[in-house]
Motif scaffolding. Structure first.
Motif, PDB file in Angstrom:
ATOM      1  N   SER A  40       0.824  -1.207   0.000  1.00  0.00           N
ATOM      2  CA  SER A  40       0.000   0.000   0.000  1.00  0.00           C
ATOM      3  C   SER A  40       0.859   1.258   0.000  1.00  0.00           C
ATOM      4  CB  SER A  40      -0.916   0.018   1.224  1.00  0.00           C
ATOM      5  OG  SER A  40      -0.161   0.228   2.407  1.00  0.00           O
ATOM      6  N   ARG A  41       0.249   2.379  -0.425  1.00  0.00           N
ATOM      7  CA  ARG A  41       0.982   3.641  -0.464  1.00  0.00           C
ATOM      8  C   ARG A  41       1.521   4.015   0.913  1.00  0.00           C
ATOM      9  NH1 ARG A  41      -2.870   4.890  -4.554  1.00  0.00           N
ATOM     10  NH2 ARG A  41      -1.869   5.751  -6.425  1.00  0.00           N
ATOM     11  N   LEU A  42       0.673   3.887   1.942  1.00  0.00           N
ATOM     12  CA  LEU A  42       1.074   4.276   3.288  1.00  0.00           C
ATOM     13  C   LEU A  42       2.230   3.417   3.793  1.00  0.00           C
ATOM     14  CD1 LEU A  42       0.540   6.187   5.626  1.00  0.00           C
ATOM     15  CD2 LEU A  42      -1.110   4.536   6.529  1.00  0.00           C
ATOM     16  N   LYS A  43       2.133   2.109   3.578  1.00  0.00           N
ATOM     17  CA  LYS A  43       3.204   1.220   4.037  1.00  0.00           C
ATOM     18  C   LYS A  43       4.488   1.444   3.239  1.00  0.00           C
ATOM     19  CE  LYS A  43       0.713  -2.636   6.146  1.00  0.00           C
ATOM     20  NZ  LYS A  43       0.478  -4.100   6.099  1.00  0.00           N
ATOM     21  N   SER A  44       4.345   1.705   1.934  1.00  0.00           N
ATOM     22  CA  SER A  44       5.525   1.965   1.112  1.00  0.00           C
ATOM     23  C   SER A  44       6.246   3.215   1.598  1.00  0.00           C
ATOM     24  CB  SER A  44       5.124   2.132  -0.356  1.00  0.00           C
ATOM     25  OG  SER A  44       4.569   0.952  -0.871  1.00  0.00           O
ATOM     26  N   PHE A  45       5.467   4.251   1.916  1.00  0.00           N
ATOM     27  CA  PHE A  45       6.056   5.477   2.456  1.00  0.00           C
ATOM     28  C   PHE A  45       6.706   5.212   3.806  1.00  0.00           C
ATOM     29  CE2 PHE A  45       5.390   8.911   5.567  1.00  0.00           C
ATOM     30  CZ  PHE A  45       6.267   9.842   5.052  1.00  0.00           C
ATOM     31  N   TRP A  46       6.014   4.488   4.667  1.00  0.00           N
ATOM     32  CA  TRP A  46       6.517   4.219   6.017  1.00  0.00           C
ATOM     33  C   TRP A  46       7.857   3.479   5.969  1.00  0.00           C
ATOM     34  CZ3 TRP A  46       6.104   5.643  10.837  1.00  0.00           C
ATOM     35  CH2 TRP A  46       6.600   4.819  11.843  1.00  0.00           C
ATOM     36  N   TYR A  47       7.904   2.430   5.175  1.00  0.00           N
ATOM     37  CA  TYR A  47       9.152   1.676   5.072  1.00  0.00           C
ATOM     38  C   TYR A  47      10.249   2.509   4.416  1.00  0.00           C
ATOM     39  CZ  TYR A  47       6.705  -2.630   6.390  1.00  0.00           C
ATOM     40  OH  TYR A  47       5.998  -3.578   7.066  1.00  0.00           O
ATOM     41  N   GLY A  48       9.887   3.317   3.430  1.00  0.00           N
ATOM     42  CA  GLY A  48      10.877   4.148   2.749  1.00  0.00           C
ATOM     43  C   GLY A  48      11.554   5.135   3.678  1.00  0.00           C
ATOM     44  N   GLN A  49      10.747   5.847   4.477  1.00  0.00           N
ATOM     45  CA  GLN A  49      11.348   6.838   5.380  1.00  0.00           C
ATOM     46  C   GLN A  49      12.045   6.190   6.563  1.00  0.00           C
ATOM     47  OE1 GLN A  49      10.189   7.876   8.687  1.00  0.00           O
ATOM     48  NE2 GLN A  49       8.765   6.139   8.769  1.00  0.00           N
ATOM     49  N   MET A  50      11.580   5.013   6.970  1.00  0.00           N
ATOM     50  CA  MET A  50      12.216   4.325   8.096  1.00  0.00           C
ATOM     51  C   MET A  50      13.627   3.840   7.760  1.00  0.00           C
ATOM     52  SD  MET A  50      10.620   4.224  10.968  1.00  0.00           S
ATOM     53  CE  MET A  50      11.249   2.786  11.824  1.00  0.00           C
ATOM     54  N   SER A  51      13.925   3.726   6.471  1.00  0.00           N
ATOM     55  CA  SER A  51      15.241   3.243   6.072  1.00  0.00           C
ATOM     56  C   SER A  51      16.355   4.189   6.514  1.00  0.00           C
ATOM     57  CB  SER A  51      15.303   3.041   4.562  1.00  0.00           C
ATOM     58  OG  SER A  51      15.194   4.279   3.876  1.00  0.00           O
ATOM     59  N   ALA A  52      16.014   5.458   6.767  1.00  0.00           N
ATOM     60  CA  ALA A  52      17.037   6.446   7.152  1.00  0.00           C
ATOM     61  C   ALA A  52      17.031   6.757   8.639  1.00  0.00           C
ATOM     62  CB  ALA A  52      16.847   7.734   6.350  1.00  0.00           C
ATOM     63  N   ILE A  53      16.225   6.067   9.421  1.00  0.00           N
ATOM     64  CA  ILE A  53      16.140   6.373  10.843  1.00  0.00           C
ATOM     65  C   ILE A  53      17.454   6.090  11.557  1.00  0.00           C
ATOM     66  CG2 ILE A  53      15.344   4.091  11.589  1.00  0.00           C
ATOM     67  CD1 ILE A  53      13.478   5.529  13.554  1.00  0.00           C
ATOM     68  N   VAL A  54      18.276   5.226  10.961  1.00  0.00           N
ATOM     69  CA  VAL A  54      19.555   4.873  11.574  1.00  0.00           C
ATOM     70  C   VAL A  54      20.563   6.015  11.477  1.00  0.00           C
ATOM     71  CG1 VAL A  54      20.599   3.878   9.491  1.00  0.00           C
ATOM     72  CG2 VAL A  54      21.243   3.002  11.726  1.00  0.00           C
ATOM     73  N   GLU A  55      20.358   6.962  10.557  1.00  0.00           N
ATOM     74  CA  GLU A  55      21.348   8.024  10.365  1.00  0.00           C
ATOM     75  C   GLU A  55      21.518   8.912  11.605  1.00  0.00           C
ATOM     76  OE1 GLU A  55      20.749  10.148   6.733  1.00  0.00           O
ATOM     77  OE2 GLU A  55      21.230   8.413   5.484  1.00  0.00           O
ATOM     78  N   PRO A  56      20.448   9.414  12.240  1.00  0.00           N
ATOM     79  CA  PRO A  56      20.649  10.197  13.467  1.00  0.00           C
ATOM     80  C   PRO A  56      21.329   9.400  14.574  1.00  0.00           C
ATOM     81  CG  PRO A  56      18.441  10.552  12.597  1.00  0.00           C
ATOM     82  CD  PRO A  56      19.031   9.401  11.828  1.00  0.00           C
ATOM     83  N   ILE A  57      21.003   8.124  14.681  1.00  0.00           N
ATOM     84  CA  ILE A  57      21.614   7.281  15.709  1.00  0.00           C
ATOM     85  C   ILE A  57      23.111   7.137  15.446  1.00  0.00           C
ATOM     86  CG2 ILE A  57      21.636   4.977  16.745  1.00  0.00           C
ATOM     87  CD1 ILE A  57      18.660   4.748  15.911  1.00  0.00           C
ATOM     88  N   ALA A  58      23.469   6.814  14.198  1.00  0.00           N
ATOM     89  CA  ALA A  58      24.883   6.638  13.844  1.00  0.00           C
ATOM     90  C   ALA A  58      25.644   7.948  13.998  1.00  0.00           C
ATOM     91  CB  ALA A  58      24.995   6.122  12.408  1.00  0.00           C
ATOM     92  N   ALA A  59      24.986   9.077  13.696  1.00  0.00           N
ATOM     93  CA  ALA A  59      25.651  10.383  13.801  1.00  0.00           C
ATOM     94  C   ALA A  59      26.020  10.700  15.239  1.00  0.00           C
ATOM     95  CB  ALA A  59      24.742  11.477  13.235  1.00  0.00           C
ATOM     96  N   VAL A  60      25.102  10.468  16.152  1.00  0.00           N
ATOM     97  CA  VAL A  60      25.368  10.737  17.570  1.00  0.00           C
ATOM     98  C   VAL A  60      26.482   9.817  18.081  1.00  0.00           C
ATOM     99  CG1 VAL A  60      24.396  10.611  19.895  1.00  0.00           C
ATOM    100  CG2 VAL A  60      23.069  11.642  18.047  1.00  0.00           C
TER     101      VAL A  60
END
Length: 271
Positions: free
Chosen positions: A187-207
């Motif tokens: 679905s559009r909503l799930k596709s968007f959710w998974y797409g944006q979640m792929s970058a959630i690790v960047e703030p964690i790795a940056a800190v």
């Protein structure tokens, strides 16, 4: 732009790294949101965007990471390049190890790597992109950590330029995750959710990166080169091969050149 530099100059570098990578995460979400407008995207456009992503990553690896790492190392000749060479190799080996251990699947939904698992293909694709976003967040964090230490080669402007470049290439990266999922029937909503979640690790790795070099100053050139090695491994092992699977290799190559020029210009002009 001046106000942005003033903000980051006055902010704690660790907080600065967090905000910078929240920006890159947000741009990924913006790219992923295209699934609300389109169900499919031409293979030529996707290959061009992936090529662009590769160009930005390669340029950032040298101009923002390797070059400063070499400059801040002591000694002359081969002695001066040893920390960068070691860090670069370890970064590549880190992603190589993750590729072999963590289950994931490529954007084409055909090539899988890592240990065998019963996870759904959607989860495996997001795992792949998330894993490859680690060095991007780490690179930004390490550079901000260098700013905290007062290292001349690590400037706020350079760190912001790197964040801008990675943010720009995260836009097509968000598309590259969400669109294949949408085309596969998600679905559009799930596709968007998974797409944006792929970058959630960047703030964690940056800190983590900023904290590491702040507490362990001598590792800074190694850490910068480590991020570069990890990013180059991702480009050569996955991004570029993915753009060579169809007949749009010229478009992908031009996208790569464009991404390289933009990142190089950002780093030289702002850093």
């Amino acid at each position: 732009m001046d106000s942005v530099f003033v903000f980051f100059e006055n902010a704690n570098p660790i907080i600065g790294a967090l905000y910078a990578t929240l920006f890159t995460w947000g741009v990924t979400a913006l790219g992923a949101s295209t699934v609300f407008l389109f169900k499919t995207m031409s293979r030529a456009s996707l290959d061009c965007m992936l090529g662009f992503t590769g160009g930005v990553m390669v340029a950032a690896s040298f101009w923002s990471l390797l070059s400063p790492a070499i400059e801040m190392s002591e000694g002359e000749g081969f002695i001066k390049v040893i920390p960068s060479a070691i860090g670069f190799g370890l970064g590549a080996l880190f992603i190589f190890g993750m590729d072999k251990l963590l289950p994931h699947i490529h954007i084409n939904f055909k090539e899988s790597e890592g240990i065998k698992t019963t996870w759904h293909k959607t989860t495996l694709l997001v795992m792949a992109i998330t894993m490859h976003n680690i060095p991007e967040g780490l690179a930004i964090g390490v550079l901000f950590g260098g700013v905290a230490l007062g290292i001349p080669e690590a400037s706020v402007a350079g760190a912001v330029a790197l964040a801008m470049g990675i943010g720009i290439q995260n836009l097509p990266e968000g598309v590259a995750v969400s669109m294949p999922l949408r085309r596969a029937g998600v679905s559009r909503l799930k596709s968007f959710w998974y797409g944006q979640m792929s970058a959630i690790v960047e703030p964690i790795a940056a800190v983590v990166g900023a904290l590491a070099v702040t507490f362990f100053t001598p590792v800074l050139p190694y850490a910068l080169a480590f991020s570069a090695g990890a990013m180059i491994f991702v480009v050569v092992e996955e991004v570029i091969p993915e753009t060579q699977l169809d007949k749009y290799t010229d478009q992908a190559t031009l996208g790569f050149i464009g991404g390289f020029i933009i990142m190089m210009s950002l780093d030289v002009a702002l850093g």
